[in-house]
Scaffold this active site. Structure first.
Site, PDB file in Angstrom:
ATOM      1  N   HIS A 167     -15.733   5.219 -12.623  1.00  0.00           N
ATOM      2  CA  HIS A 167     -14.966   4.370 -13.539  1.00  0.00           C
ATOM      3  C   HIS A 167     -13.446   4.559 -13.104  1.00  0.00           C
ATOM      4  O   HIS A 167     -12.603   4.702 -14.237  1.00  0.00           O
ATOM      5  CB  HIS A 167     -15.151   4.834 -15.149  1.00  0.00           C
ATOM      6  CG  HIS A 167     -16.914   4.865 -15.329  1.00  0.00           C
ATOM      7  ND1 HIS A 167     -17.396   3.749 -15.981  1.00  0.00           N
ATOM      8  CD2 HIS A 167     -17.642   5.696 -15.276  1.00  0.00           C
ATOM      9  CE1 HIS A 167     -18.580   4.016 -16.014  1.00  0.00           C
ATOM     10  NE2 HIS A 167     -18.741   5.398 -15.743  1.00  0.00           N
ATOM     11  N   SER A 288      10.512  -4.714   2.430  1.00  0.00           N
ATOM     12  CA  SER A 288      11.001  -5.629   1.537  1.00  0.00           C
ATOM     13  C   SER A 288      12.246  -6.374   1.807  1.00  0.00           C
ATOM     14  O   SER A 288      13.096  -5.509   2.230  1.00  0.00           O
ATOM     15  CB  SER A 288      11.017  -4.964  -0.023  1.00  0.00           C
ATOM     16  OG  SER A 288      11.848  -5.715  -1.018  1.00  0.00           O
ATOM     17  N   LYS A 294      11.251   0.306   0.307  1.00  0.00           N
ATOM     18  CA  LYS A 294      10.134  -0.054   0.187  1.00  0.00           C
ATOM     19  C   LYS A 294       9.254   0.202   1.536  1.00  0.00           C
ATOM     20  O   LYS A 294       9.919  -0.385   2.799  1.00  0.00           O
ATOM     21  CB  LYS A 294       9.801  -1.443  -0.338  1.00  0.00           C
ATOM     22  CG  LYS A 294      10.070  -1.430  -1.808  1.00  0.00           C
ATOM     23  CD  LYS A 294       8.896  -1.196  -2.422  1.00  0.00           C
ATOM     24  CE  LYS A 294       7.898  -1.893  -2.670  1.00  0.00           C
ATOM     25  NZ  LYS A 294       6.790  -1.463  -3.538  1.00  0.00           N
ATOM     26  N   GLU A 301      -3.717  -4.908   2.603  1.00  0.00           N
ATOM     27  CA  GLU A 301      -3.672  -5.842   1.359  1.00  0.00           C
ATOM     28  C   GLU A 301      -4.344  -7.479   1.772  1.00  0.00           C
ATOM     29  O   GLU A 301      -4.909  -7.966   1.257  1.00  0.00           O
ATOM     30  CB  GLU A 301      -2.359  -6.211   0.779  1.00  0.00           C
ATOM     31  CG  GLU A 301      -2.010  -5.116  -0.126  1.00  0.00           C
ATOM     32  CD  GLU A 301      -0.371  -5.323  -0.637  1.00  0.00           C
ATOM     33  OE1 GLU A 301      -0.037  -4.733  -1.574  1.00  0.00           O
ATOM     34  OE2 GLU A 301       0.603  -5.636   0.125  1.00  0.00           O
TER      35      GLU A 301
END
Ligand code: ARG
Length: 474
Positions: A167, A288, A294, A301
């Site tokens: 979970h 970024s 960043k 991804e």
């Protein structure tokens, strides 16, 4: 496309247009053409044609000399395509007609005999099966390479403790090596599914011709053997019409991508500031355009994101086949782009994912610290009490009470003094602390399939052994 396509159309029709008068509608010609994408089948189409020519010669439909000229011509065409000098003609609808037309241009009238006892219907699905068989072999090899990488890393991280989750909450401590081997198991089943699906791909449709077979005495087992197929398809109508092998491959590919997306998701989570379990090397991250600080895990991804298109390709392949009456229908031309896309996506994702794993640096301290959070060794305490004779249900209840006390006092399980623990059960003695540590917890699960460092080392070695055997098979 207008004016240009008109000439194009007339040329294309020359291959089969005996009964037609006039050119096709420009839009219709552009609409039916597949050359833009089925060029990917060129090498496989040529391989099928070489086998077909030899089979025609064995049947007496071509002289040995004619066969040799055809085979030489086809090999010259293969060279032109490899070198990029082949002049593709959009007029000629698809890759198959381009190659046949070029053959006739190169070797003369004999080229026109190649299509004896053959239809594009068996020709195209033969090329598809040859293409997909090669794709399966290279994906299988990539899967072995990925698993090798994971197994080696699992060996190195066999004693690295991390939180195991259910979970998405801390559940019990596990070792990082164990987690990596879970990934390797998923990929092993993907490997086995690819190998299994390859067996059903590896059947020769050649000789089925348009749908009903051929009047020529061709030896279908011979052409099958020449292309290294296991056998010739038993039914000519089935051979030209069903694309279940495309569906099956896509299902396998979609599942493989689901696995890769789960792994990519974990890399994304682990590399975030919240977790800091790993760092992914700069070579696999991007920055970024506005936030100079960043470093984003875009490669992981994208692997996660690309699983969507393969799942979509599976849905498209299923719907494409649904309700098609026997035998060949032009609908089946639509099987190609989705198949090529799945093959290319899986290959690219496996390649980049495997390389990225080499660039993962493990932050063992952060993993260890997180493993102890959330009373992760509570099950060990319950097991301890049960070993001391407390029935497991009662042991579970007592442990729950101790956890509540720790939570109230903001203490970890191992930090609660023995005397306080004994208020809950006098079965608890000083040896309890062995099982409350994260190392003790993982060490205690020393069985096959368990998370103990020794079990993980053995599992990693067994995985490597299986890979070696499987690599020999593929
Ligand atoms: N390019 C077509 C395909 O991919 C070739 C088959 C055409 N056959 C036919 N009967 N019109 O399916």
């Amino acid at each position: 496309m207008p004016a240009k396509t008109k000439t194009v159309t007339a040329a294309g029709r020359a291959m089969w247009g005996g009964r037609f008068s006039g050119a096709a509608d420009d839009a219709a010609a552009a609409f039916t053409a597949s050359l833009n994408f089925d060029r990917a089948l060129a090498a496989h189409d040529i391989r099928g044609s070489v086998a077909h020519a030899k089979t025609l010669a064995a049947a007496g439909a071509l002289s040995d000399e004619e066969c040799a000229r055809i085979v030489d011509g086809l090999s010259a065409i293969a060279g032109e395509i490899r070198d990029g000098t082949f002049a593709w003609s959009p007029a000629l609808e698809d890759v198959h007609m381009n190659i046949e037309a070029r053959l006739t241009a190169l070797i003369g009238e004999t080229g026109k005999k190649l299509h004896t006892a053959r239809s594009r219907n068996d020709q195209v699905v033969t090329a598809m099966r040859l293409y997909l068989r090669d794709a399966c072999d290279s994906i299988a090899a990539q899967l072995c390479a990925a698993r090798r990488r994971l197994a080696a890393m699992a060996g190195r991280e066999a004693a690295t403790v991390m939180p195991g989750l259910t979970h998405t909450q801390n559940a019990q401590p596990v070792t990082f090596g164990h987690h990596l081997l879970a990934w390797a198991e998923m990929l092993e089943r993907d490997f086995l599914r690819i190998a299994d699906c390859r067996r059903r791909i590896n059947v020769s449709p050649l000789g089925a011709a348009a749908l009903a077979g051929t009047t020529w005495p061709v030896d279908r087992e011979l052409s099958a053997r020449l292309m290294n197929f296991d056998s010739a398809a038993r039914n000519s109508m089935d051979a030209v019409s069903d694309r279940d092998f495309v569906i099956e491959f896509n299902a396998t590919a979609a599942l493989l991508m689901v696995h890769l997306s789960r792994m990519a998701e974990e890399l994304v989570l682990w590399s975030s500031e919240r977790w800091r379990f790993i760092t992914v090397g700069d070579a696999f991250c991007t920055g970024s355009s506005i936030m100079p600080q960043k470093k984003n895990p875009d490669v992981a991804e994208l692997v996660r994101g690309k699983s969507a298109r393969v799942a979509g390709n599976l849905a498209a392949a299923l719907v494409l086949m649904k309700a098609q009456p026997l035998a060949y229908n032009r609908d089946n031309q639509e099987d190609k782009e989705l198949l090529f896309d799945s093959v290319n996506t899986v290959a690219a994702c496996l390649e980049v994912f495997t390389a990225m794993m080499d660039a993962v640096a493990v932050n063992r301290d952060a993993m260890r610290a997180a493993a102890a959070e959330g009373f992760a060794t509570a099950t060990d305490l319950a097991d301890y009490l049960a070993r001391k004779g407390v029935p497991f249900r009662d042991a579970h209840h007592v442990t729950g009470k101790i956890v509540a006390r720790c939570a109230a006092e903001n203490l970890g399980l191992a930090e609660l003094p023995l005397a306080v623990m004994r208020e809950f059960s006098d079965a608890i003695e000083s040896d309890v602390f062995d099982c409350l540590s994260v190392d003790g917890s993982v060490r205690a699960r020393n069985h096959s399939g368990g998370t103990a460092p020794d079990a993980v080392r053995a599992a990693a070695a067994a995985m490597e052994k299986r890979i070696a055997a499987q690599e020999k098979e593929c």
